[in-house]
Design an enzyme around this catalytic site. Structure first.
Site, PDB file in Angstrom:
ATOM      1  N   LYS A  56       7.351   1.319  -3.970  1.00 53.68           N
ATOM      2  CA  LYS A  56       6.959   0.891  -5.396  1.00 53.68           C
ATOM      3  C   LYS A  56       7.139  -0.585  -5.146  1.00 53.68           C
ATOM      4  O   LYS A  56       6.381  -1.163  -5.883  1.00 53.68           O
ATOM      5  CB  LYS A  56       7.838   1.529  -6.354  1.00 53.68           C
ATOM      6  CG  LYS A  56       7.700   3.123  -6.760  1.00 53.68           C
ATOM      7  CD  LYS A  56       8.597   3.269  -7.737  1.00 53.68           C
ATOM      8  CE  LYS A  56       8.349   5.158  -7.957  1.00 53.68           C
ATOM      9  NZ  LYS A  56       9.083   5.332  -9.228  1.00 53.68           N
ATOM     10  N   ARG A  57       8.148  -1.126  -4.657  1.00 55.68           N
ATOM     11  CA  ARG A  57       8.462  -2.567  -4.565  1.00 55.68           C
ATOM     12  C   ARG A  57       7.397  -3.483  -3.752  1.00 55.68           C
ATOM     13  O   ARG A  57       7.213  -4.473  -3.919  1.00 55.68           O
ATOM     14  CB  ARG A  57       9.731  -2.656  -4.038  1.00 55.68           C
ATOM     15  CG  ARG A  57      10.986  -2.242  -5.115  1.00 55.68           C
ATOM     16  CD  ARG A  57      12.354  -2.463  -4.591  1.00 55.68           C
ATOM     17  NE  ARG A  57      13.254  -1.895  -5.316  1.00 55.68           N
ATOM     18  CZ  ARG A  57      13.675  -0.714  -5.450  1.00 55.68           C
ATOM     19  NH1 ARG A  57      13.274   0.406  -4.628  1.00 55.68           N
ATOM     20  NH2 ARG A  57      14.679  -0.397  -6.414  1.00 55.68           N
TER      21      ARG A  57
END
Length: 469
Positions: free
Chosen positions: A235-236
Site C-alpha cells: 500500500k505504501r
C-alpha cells in the site's frame, strides 16, 4: 457436506487488489461447488478500523460482481469475542495451553534450545492466569503437522520447529490467530482459500483446530501478488487500491477478468474471455505456484479492449460520471449547462477507440463543451511556427466559403490550403488542431470540426491568429 468458504478482510484501509482476487476465487469456487460464500469483517483492531472502510469493502465487492444479498454476512469478528475467550479457556483447562510471564527480552536472552523463538520455559511451571500472563499453546514435541492444500499438495511442518505460540495476551484478549480459527469453526468454514503469505501460520492454526476437537478445513494457498520488481504489492509503494482503479475508469468486467489471470489461465491461447467461461473453467488445482505479477500496463490494455467492445450506447452511459462529475469523480472543467449530450453522442464512437480508461474521455472531448479550448502551451510552442499565422488566415477564408460543413469537405478544403504552400495534410492541420482543441493529439480533426460547428470553429481559429500577432 456443503462447501462453505469465507472472505475475511480488515476495515483498515482501501480495498487491496490482492484481496479482490481472493474474494473472486472464493466466490467462484463456492458457486462451482454449490456452496456458500461468507463475508466476515475482521474488525478487532479498534484503533485502525473505520466504518467507511467497511462500507468501502462492501461497495468494492458490489463493483466486481459480488453483490450484497448474494452472500452470507457480513459478520463482524468483534461480535464473536466471547467465543474467542471461551476457546482460550478450554485450551488451558485441557492442558493444551499454559500461562507464561516472560517478556520479549526474556525470550531473546535464552538461546540454544531446540525451539525457534520461545523455548517453552514456563511449560511445566504451573503459572496461573494473572495480569501480564500470556497464554501459550503447547505445541507437540514430536511428529509433524501435514497441511492438505489444494494448490501446494501436502506441505509438512515438523512440530519441534514450531514454538509454543501466544494465543491470548497478558490482558486476556485472544490474538488474531486464535480468533480466526474460532470464527471459521463457528461459521462452519470447510475451505480456506487465501494468499500464500498466510501459509507459515497454517500449521499453528491447524493445531488449534485439532486441539479444539474440530476437523481442520481444506486449505488452498494461492500465489502472492507482486509488482514488476517481484516485490509483494505494498500500500505504501504500489497502486493497490481497487477503488483507485474504479475511479480512474477501469471497467469491473476488465478488472475481474484480469485479476483471475493472476496465477491461472483459461484453456487455449486466450486471456480475454467471457466471465461465464472463467466461472466454468477455473480450477484451484490449476493455479500456478509462482508469484503473480500485477502488470498495470497489461491491465490498462485489457481495459481498452473491454471499452472498445462495448456497444456505443453502453459506452456513452459508462462515461457519464466523468462527463457530469457525479459520485466521487472529479468534476469536469465545464459547467453542467455547457455539456451537450447530442454532441458527445456524435463523437462517442471516435473517442471509444482512443481511450484505455474512462477518465480519459474528458481531455478528449473538453473542447466541445468549453467556451474556449484549454491550450497546452507546450503544444502551442511546438506547433505555431513561422507561417502558421498566414496558414490560419487561409484556413479561415477557405472554411468561410464552404457550402457544406461536413468532415469530408473540411478535409479536402484544408488539404488544398496546405498544397498551395507545399505542405502535406499532417503539417497543415496541426496549427488548426491546436487552435480549435488546444492539443496536438485527440479525436479525428475533421469529424470534430463538423460537430463543433462552423461558428465556433472559425471563432477559435481567429482567436489563435490574433495571439500570433
Amino acid at each position: 457436506m456443503t462447501v462453505r468458504v469465507r472472505f475475511a478482510p480488515s476495515p483498515t484501509g482501501m480495498f487491496h487488489v490482492g484481496g479482490a482476487r481472493s474474494a473472486l476465487q472464493n466466490w467462484i469456487y463456492a458457486k462451482q461447488q454449490g456452496g456458500v460464500f461468507v463475508l466476515r469483517i475482521e474488525d478487532t483492531d479498534a484503533a485502525r478500523n473505520k466504518p467507511e472502510w467497511t462500507e468501502g469493502i462492501l461497495s468494492a465487492l458490489d463493483w466486481i460482481g459480488i453483490s450484497r444479498g448474494s452472500y452470507e454476512g457480513p459478520y463482524f469478528q468483534s461480535a464473536n469475542a466471547g467465543e474467542h475467550r471461551a476457546a482460550a479457556a478450554r485450551l488451558y483447562e485441557s492442558g493444551r495451553a499454559y500461562y507464561c510471564d516472560c517478556t520479549r527480552e526474556d525470550v531473546q536472552a535464552r538461546t540454544g534450545s531446540q525451539y525457534q523463538g520461545y523455548d517453552g520455559y514456563h511449560r511445566d511451571r504451573g503459572l496461573g492466569p494473572g495480569p501480564g500472563h500470556a497464554l501459550r499453546f503447547r505445541t507437540p514435541d514430536e511428529g509433524a503437522t501435514v497441511v492438505i492444500d489444494l494448490i501446494r499438495g501436502e506441505p509438512t511442518f515438523e512440530n519441534k520447529l514450531i514454538e509454543d505460540f501466544v494465543i491470548a495476551r497478558g490482558d486476556g484478549s485472544p490474538v488474531f490467530l486464535l480468533a480466526n480459527v474460532v470464527d471459521d469453526m463457528t461459521m462452519g468454514i470447510t475451505h480456506v482459500i487465501r494468499a500464500e503469505e498466510h501459509l507459515p501460520n497454517t500449521p499453528k492454526q491447524q493445531l488449534l483446530w485439532e486441539a479444539l476437537g474440530v476437523k481442520p478445513p481444506i486449505w488452498a494457498h494461492v500465489p502472492v501478488v507482486v509488482n514488476e520488481k517481484r516485490q509483494k504489492l505494498s500500500k505504501r509503494r504500489d497502486k493497490v487500491a481497487l477503488e483507485a482503479y474504479r475511479d480512474e475508469g477501469y471497467l469491473a468486467s476488465a478488472m475481474r477478468n484480469y485479476l483471475m489471470l493472476l496465477g491461472w489461465a483459461p484453456s487455449g491461447d486466450r486471456e480475454i474471455v467471457p466471465w461465464s467461461v472463467i466461472e466454468d473453467e477455473f480450477r484451484l488445482d490449476e493455479v500456478n505456484l509462482s508469484s503473480a505479477f500485477f502488470d498495470e500496463k497489461k491491465l490498462r490494455a485489457f481495459n481498452g479492449e473491454y471499452i472498445r467492445a462495448l456497444p456505443v450506447a453502453e459506452f456513452v452511459d459508462a462515461c457519464q460520471p466523468w462527463l457530469t462529475g457525479t459520485d466521487t469523480i472529479a468534476p469536469p472543467p465545464w459547467q453542467p449547462e455547457e455539456f451537450d449530450a447530442d454532441a458527445f453522442a456524435a463523437v462517442a464512437p471516435l473517442a471509444q477507440t482512443r481511450i484505455a480508461v474512462l477518465s480519459e474521455i474528458v481531455p478528449n472531448v473538453d473542447f466541445l463543451f468549453l467556451a474556449s479550448p484549454l491550450i497546452d502551451e507546450a503544444a502551442w510552442t511546438k506547433t505555431m511556427k513561422d507561417g502558421s499565422a498566414e496558414l490560419l488566415d487561409d484556413a479561415v477564408a477557405a472554411f468561410e466559403a464552404l457550402e457544406s460543413w461536413d468532415a469530408e469537405s473540411l478535409k479536402s478544403t484544408l488539404e488544398a490550403v496546405g498544397a498551395e504552400r507545399g505542405l502535406k495534410l499532417g503539417k497543415t492541420q496541426a496549427p488548426v488542431r491546436v487552435a480549435v482543441t488546444g492539443r496536438t493529439v485527440g479525436l479525428p480533426l475533421f469529424e470534430s470540426l463538423e460537430v463543433l460547428g462552423r461558428e465556433r470553429t472559425l471563432t477559435r481559429i481567429r482567436a489563435a491568429r490574433l495571439r500570433l500577432v
